[in-house]
Design an enzyme around this catalytic site. Structure first.
Site, PDB file in Angstrom:
ATOM      1  N   HIS A  71       0.804  -1.224   0.000  1.00 48.45           N
ATOM      2  CA  HIS A  71       0.000   0.000   0.000  1.00 48.45           C
ATOM      3  C   HIS A  71       0.836   1.272   0.000  1.00 48.45           C
ATOM      4  CE1 HIS A  71      -3.419  -2.632   0.549  1.00 48.45           C
ATOM      5  NE2 HIS A  71      -4.128  -1.618   0.133  1.00 48.45           N
TER       6      HIS A  71
ATOM      7  N   CYS B  24      -9.511  -4.550  -9.958  1.00 55.16           N
ATOM      8  CA  CYS B  24      -9.125  -3.265  -9.365  1.00 55.16           C
ATOM      9  C   CYS B  24      -7.749  -3.296  -8.718  1.00 55.16           C
ATOM     10  CB  CYS B  24     -10.167  -2.821  -8.334  1.00 55.16           C
ATOM     11  SG  CYS B  24     -10.317  -3.935  -6.916  1.00 55.16           S
TER      12      CYS B  24
END
Length: 576
Positions: A197, A504
């Site tokens: 992330h 995604c």
């Protein structure tokens, strides 16, 4: 004598090239800048240290006093020994000497001295002394807390005075979220992977980044000038003038004015409609999505609301205003809101977990914290009447989780309707990001309106490899035959039951994968905002039969584990 150039190899995380000055950060209990002070500031830093030591001692004494009747003697002995450590002249004099002689700021001097002492204890061939090393680190963390304060991480990188390239062992999403993006021109870290992330946020904020460089912080110095290449995953130390000229700055992302008023619909050459949506990290970018011509938001990572409001848990009204704002800015375009996906490498779920990637995260956290989940669902439902909103549940591994979530959503609808509030019935989908979900997908078809594949997690669970472990990055391989066949299986089941499916994960934003994904059968991609135009342009230059043939060739090579040939094949197809 001129130092020779040294090339440090890591993992390309976010594209772009930059030459600039480094700002070195030590990631300890807090972010600590490896900066030095002037002699004039030495007395002030020593006083800061003394104040922190005094406050730490009082805190420990208060813990003992308040728990005097219940505290276990062994724990009490540890706390008493920590008081002795706070008063230990060896520790105090060692930190002061670093401040006076090395001109280190107080937190940096404390970090180095605690590290030195604890390493000495760990080097003693005696179990008792080895265990004391952790006690020393613990007292170091206590003192550090009082030196820096709870909110230090949120301000340490938010007021930078000049452009820098950040050098660190690792950075958390929260730390990146609060940094001064205008002055952070590049990031290089020792830890992390291409789809972690930190890397996702760096790409989102268009910051060239390289991760997974072994020994980076011990090689690069503060205020050094380096070349960082986010395209090839390299950092060049002591670059020559020729290298700097040849290197040159580059930004692979379109300039803001290039995004203005793009309204093109995406078609292949043979007029097959492809939907290009955007992965959204912040409510501030709703208008930018409309301007770049994207078909909506395929993934709003709502947990970043929690990161942007670290001092409290956002209320239902606060969340409602955020969801409403984005929905209204998108007008009729779809907004897919993923419910809070805390845990793993994004946001702590409070309780310590030895392996947070396999722990209390995603839908597991929501169902174990129903009030937090209900608060978010009510906010989403209230916002649904202002746009085209869908709800996406993360980390679903079994049908029971989906059914329990649906029951709560139904109860929230009834609550709001009883209050006379106008709400719609948003579509409900699940993230396909575990093998358990992907291989049993047909069991979900009667309870789902759509599927969304999260390739970042799906690949790491499929390959049983931590996606942030740079030592195993070769195993985190999206060309794996079984993984590609799993993607195709998800597409086939979705088509069989007429259920929309999107992708995604970071693969959707990877230019090398675009044609392959179309060839596997995907017709909806959710990508990083800066890459919408580039991906749409690429898709407009191919037809579906071409994409199918490419996918078949990649599968054939993948079956025989000819991964380098796949890389070469895809590169030639995309960049010839």
């Amino acid at each position: 004598m001129i130092d020779k150039s040294i090339v440090l190899k890591g993992i390309a995380a976010s594209p772009g090239k930059i030459y600039g000055q480094t700002l070195k950060i030590i990631t300890s209990n807090h972010l600590i800048l490896e900066t030095h002070i002037t002699k004039r500031k030495v007395p002030k830093e020593i006083q800061r240290l003394k104040n922190a030591l005094k406050k730490t001692k009082l805190e420990i004494e208060n813990i003992i006093r308040k728990n005097s009747e219940d505290i276990h003697q062994e724990f009490k002995d540890i706390l008493i020994s920590q008081i002795y450590m706070v008063d230990d002249p060896l520790l105090i004099e060692g930190v002061q000497r670093r401040i006076e002689e090395n001109l280190e700021n107080a937190p940096l001097a404390l970090f180095h001295e605690i590290d030195r002492i604890s390493n000495e204890f760990e080097g003693i061939d005696d179990e008792y002394f080895k265990e004391r090393a952790e006690d020393i680190r613990d007292i170091g963390r206590r003192i550090e807390n009082n030196l820096l304060g709870k909110r230090s991480d949120h301000i340490v990188l938010s007021n930078l005075k000049y452009p820098v390239i950040i050098i660190a062992s690792e950075l958390t999403p929260s730390q990146i979220l609060h940094m001064d993006k205008t002055n952070v021109k590049g990031i290089a870290t020792e830890k992390g992977g291409k789809t972690g992330h930190m890397a996702i946020l760096a790409k989102y904020y268009e910051i060239p980044s390289v991760v997974g460089i072994p020994g980076l912080t011990s090689v690069i110095s503060e205020d050094e000038y380096i070349l960082l290449d986010g395209d090839t995953g390299t950092v060049v130390q002591n670059p020559s003038i020729t290298q700097i000229k040849d290197f040159g700055p580059s930004n692979p992302f379109p300039k803001p004015n290039e995004l203005e008023f793009e309204t093109k619909v995406c078609y292949t050459l043979d007029r097959e409609r492809i939907w290009i949506k955007v992965n959204l990290e912040s409510e501030l970018d709703g208008r930018a999505i409309k301007k770049c011509g994207a078909d909506g938001v395929g993934l709003f990572r709502s947990e970043y609301i929690l990161l942007e409001h670290p001092s409290h848990s956002p209320s239902e009204d606060e969340q409602f205003q955020i969801y409403q704002k984005i929905a209204m800015e998108l007008e009729s375009k779809n907004l897919v809101i993923r419910t809070f996906d805390v845990g793993a490498d994004k946001l702590s779920s409070d309780a310590h977990e030895d392996n947070p990637f396999l722990g209390n995260r995603g839908i597991r956290y929501s169902l174990r914290n129903p009030e937090i989940f209900r608060r978010q669902i009510r906010a989403i439902l209230r916002a649904s009447s202002f746009g085209n909103i869908s709800i996406l549940l993360p980390m679903v591994t079994q049908l029971a989780e989906l059914k329990q979530a649906k029951e709560i959503i139904g109860e929230c609808k009834q609550e709001l309707q009883k209050k006379g509030l106008k709400i719609k019935n948003p579509w409900l989908g699940i993230m396909v990001e575990t093998p358990a979900c992907a291989l049993s997908l047909e069991s979900f078809v009667d309870d789902c309106d759509f599927f969304s594949i999260g390739t970042n997690d799906l690949l790491q669970y499929f390959m049983a490899v931590d996606r942030n472990n740079s030592l195993l990055s070769n195993l985190y391989n999206p060309y794996n035959y079984g993984f590609l066949q799993t993607l195709r299986k998800v597409i086939d089941i979705s088509n069989l039951h007429n259920i929309p499916v999107s992708i995604c994960g970071e693969l959707a934003s990877d230019i090398d994968f675009t044609i392959l994904l179309i060839g596997l059968g995907f017709r909806e991609l959710s990508v990083a905002l800066p890459l919408v135009k580039k991906i749409r342009s690429l898709i407009s230059q191919i037809d579906i039969p071409q994409a199918y043939r490419l996918a078949e060739e990649v599968l054939k090579l993948s079956k025989n584990e000819k991964y380098l040939e796949i890389d070469s094949f895809l590169f030639n197809k995309h960049y010839r």
